[in-house]
Design a protein around this motif. Structure first.
Motif, short mmCIF file in Angstrom:
data_model
loop_
_atom_site.label_atom_id
_atom_site.label_comp_id
_atom_site.label_asym_id
_atom_site.label_seq_id
_atom_site.Cartn_x
_atom_site.Cartn_y
_atom_site.Cartn_z
N GLU A 11 -1.27 8.35 -2.81
CA GLU A 11 -1.14 9.57 -2.01
C GLU A 11 -2.33 10.49 -2.25
O GLU A 11 -2.91 11.05 -1.32
CB GLU A 11 0.16 10.29 -2.35
CG GLU A 11 0.40 11.55 -1.57
CD GLU A 11 0.64 11.32 -0.10
OE1 GLU A 11 0.34 12.24 0.68
OE2 GLU A 11 1.11 10.23 0.28
N VAL A 12 -2.73 10.64 -3.50
CA VAL A 12 -3.89 11.48 -3.84
C VAL A 12 -5.15 10.91 -3.19
O VAL A 12 -5.95 11.65 -2.62
CB VAL A 12 -4.05 11.61 -5.37
CG1 VAL A 12 -5.39 12.21 -5.73
CG2 VAL A 12 -2.91 12.43 -5.95
N GLU A 13 -5.32 9.59 -3.25
CA GLU A 13 -6.49 8.96 -2.64
C GLU A 13 -6.52 9.20 -1.13
O GLU A 13 -7.58 9.48 -0.56
CB GLU A 13 -6.50 7.46 -2.93
CG GLU A 13 -6.82 7.13 -4.37
CD GLU A 13 -6.67 5.66 -4.68
OE1 GLU A 13 -6.17 4.90 -3.84
OE2 GLU A 13 -7.07 5.26 -5.79
N ARG A 14 -5.37 9.10 -0.48
CA ARG A 14 -5.31 9.36 0.97
C ARG A 14 -5.68 10.81 1.28
O ARG A 14 -6.44 11.08 2.21
CB ARG A 14 -3.91 9.05 1.52
CG ARG A 14 -3.66 7.58 1.76
CD ARG A 14 -2.37 7.36 2.55
NE ARG A 14 -1.18 7.74 1.81
CZ ARG A 14 -0.54 6.99 0.93
NH1 ARG A 14 -0.99 5.77 0.67
NH2 ARG A 14 0.53 7.43 0.31
N GLU A 15 -5.16 11.72 0.47
CA GLU A 15 -5.46 13.13 0.69
C GLU A 15 -6.94 13.43 0.48
O GLU A 15 -7.55 14.17 1.24
CB GLU A 15 -4.63 14.01 -0.24
CG GLU A 15 -3.50 14.70 0.45
CD GLU A 15 -2.84 15.74 -0.43
OE1 GLU A 15 -3.23 16.92 -0.37
OE2 GLU A 15 -1.92 15.34 -1.18
N ALA A 83 -9.49 3.62 -7.82
CA ALA A 83 -9.22 5.04 -8.04
C ALA A 83 -10.47 5.76 -8.53
O ALA A 83 -10.74 6.88 -8.12
CB ALA A 83 -8.09 5.19 -9.05
N ARG A 84 -11.24 5.10 -9.38
CA ARG A 84 -12.48 5.72 -9.87
C ARG A 84 -13.46 5.97 -8.73
O ARG A 84 -14.11 7.00 -8.68
CB ARG A 84 -13.13 4.83 -10.92
CG ARG A 84 -12.50 4.96 -12.26
CD ARG A 84 -13.36 4.29 -13.32
NE ARG A 84 -12.67 4.37 -14.60
CZ ARG A 84 -12.53 3.37 -15.43
NH1 ARG A 84 -13.03 2.20 -15.15
NH2 ARG A 84 -11.89 3.53 -16.57
N ARG A 85 -13.56 5.00 -7.80
CA ARG A 85 -14.46 5.19 -6.65
C ARG A 85 -14.05 6.40 -5.84
O ARG A 85 -14.89 7.15 -5.36
CB ARG A 85 -14.48 3.94 -5.77
CG ARG A 85 -15.47 2.91 -6.28
CD ARG A 85 -15.61 1.75 -5.33
NE ARG A 85 -14.62 0.74 -5.77
CZ ARG A 85 -13.69 0.20 -5.00
NH1 ARG A 85 -13.61 0.52 -3.74
NH2 ARG A 85 -12.84 -0.67 -5.49
N CYS A 86 -12.76 6.59 -5.68
CA CYS A 86 -12.25 7.75 -4.96
C CYS A 86 -12.67 9.04 -5.66
O CYS A 86 -13.12 9.98 -5.02
CB CYS A 86 -10.73 7.66 -4.84
SG CYS A 86 -9.97 9.05 -4.03
N LEU A 87 -12.54 9.07 -6.97
CA LEU A 87 -12.92 10.25 -7.73
C LEU A 87 -14.41 10.50 -7.67
O LEU A 87 -14.86 11.63 -7.52
CB LEU A 87 -12.49 10.10 -9.19
CG LEU A 87 -11.00 10.19 -9.46
CD1 LEU A 87 -10.72 9.86 -10.92
CD2 LEU A 87 -10.48 11.56 -9.13
N VAL A 88 -15.21 9.46 -7.76
CA VAL A 88 -16.67 9.61 -7.73
C VAL A 88 -17.10 10.19 -6.40
O VAL A 88 -17.93 11.09 -6.34
CB VAL A 88 -17.37 8.27 -8.02
CG1 VAL A 88 -18.84 8.35 -7.70
CG2 VAL A 88 -17.16 7.89 -9.47
N SER A 89 -16.53 9.71 -5.30
CA SER A 89 -16.92 10.24 -3.99
C SER A 89 -16.55 11.71 -3.89
O SER A 89 -17.28 12.51 -3.32
CB SER A 89 -16.27 9.45 -2.86
OG SER A 89 -14.87 9.66 -2.85
#
Length: 103
Positions: A11-15, A83-89
């Protein structure tokens, strides 16, 4: 609210993805239209950008907490990497140089 940690992280990644897409669209709109805007409209745009950045920081914190929990639950490396890729972006978007009206 999602029940499992994995669902919460998804859900966090989608947001984050949605907020990043919206932010990119707003920056493109700013480039095209800012010279037509009044001072009030520019201030409103800046406030929108500030709230987007604030929410992305909150999402990043949530994602990090989920990642920590997932590591404790022996999640696969592929899931953690995604998940890390999402955070890095998200972190890259936050560290971009603020644009002046003349840019």
């Amino acid at each position: 609210m999602p029940k499992t940690i994995r669902e919460q992280l998804d859900e966090v990644e989608r947001e984050v993805t949605l907020y990043n897409e919206f932010d990119e669209a707003e920056k493109a709109r700013f480039k095209l239209e800012c010279f037509l805007w009044t001072a009030e409209e520019r201030i409103e745009w800046q406030e929108t950008q500030r709230s987007i950045a604030e929410h992305l920081r909150e999402l990043t914190t949530s994602a990090r907490l989920c990642l920590t929990s997932l590591k404790d639950d022996f999640v696969t490396d592929a899931q953690i990497e995604r998940a890390r890729r999402c955070l890095v972006s998200n972190e890259t978007a936050e560290t971009e140089r603020p644009r002046a009206y003349t840019d």
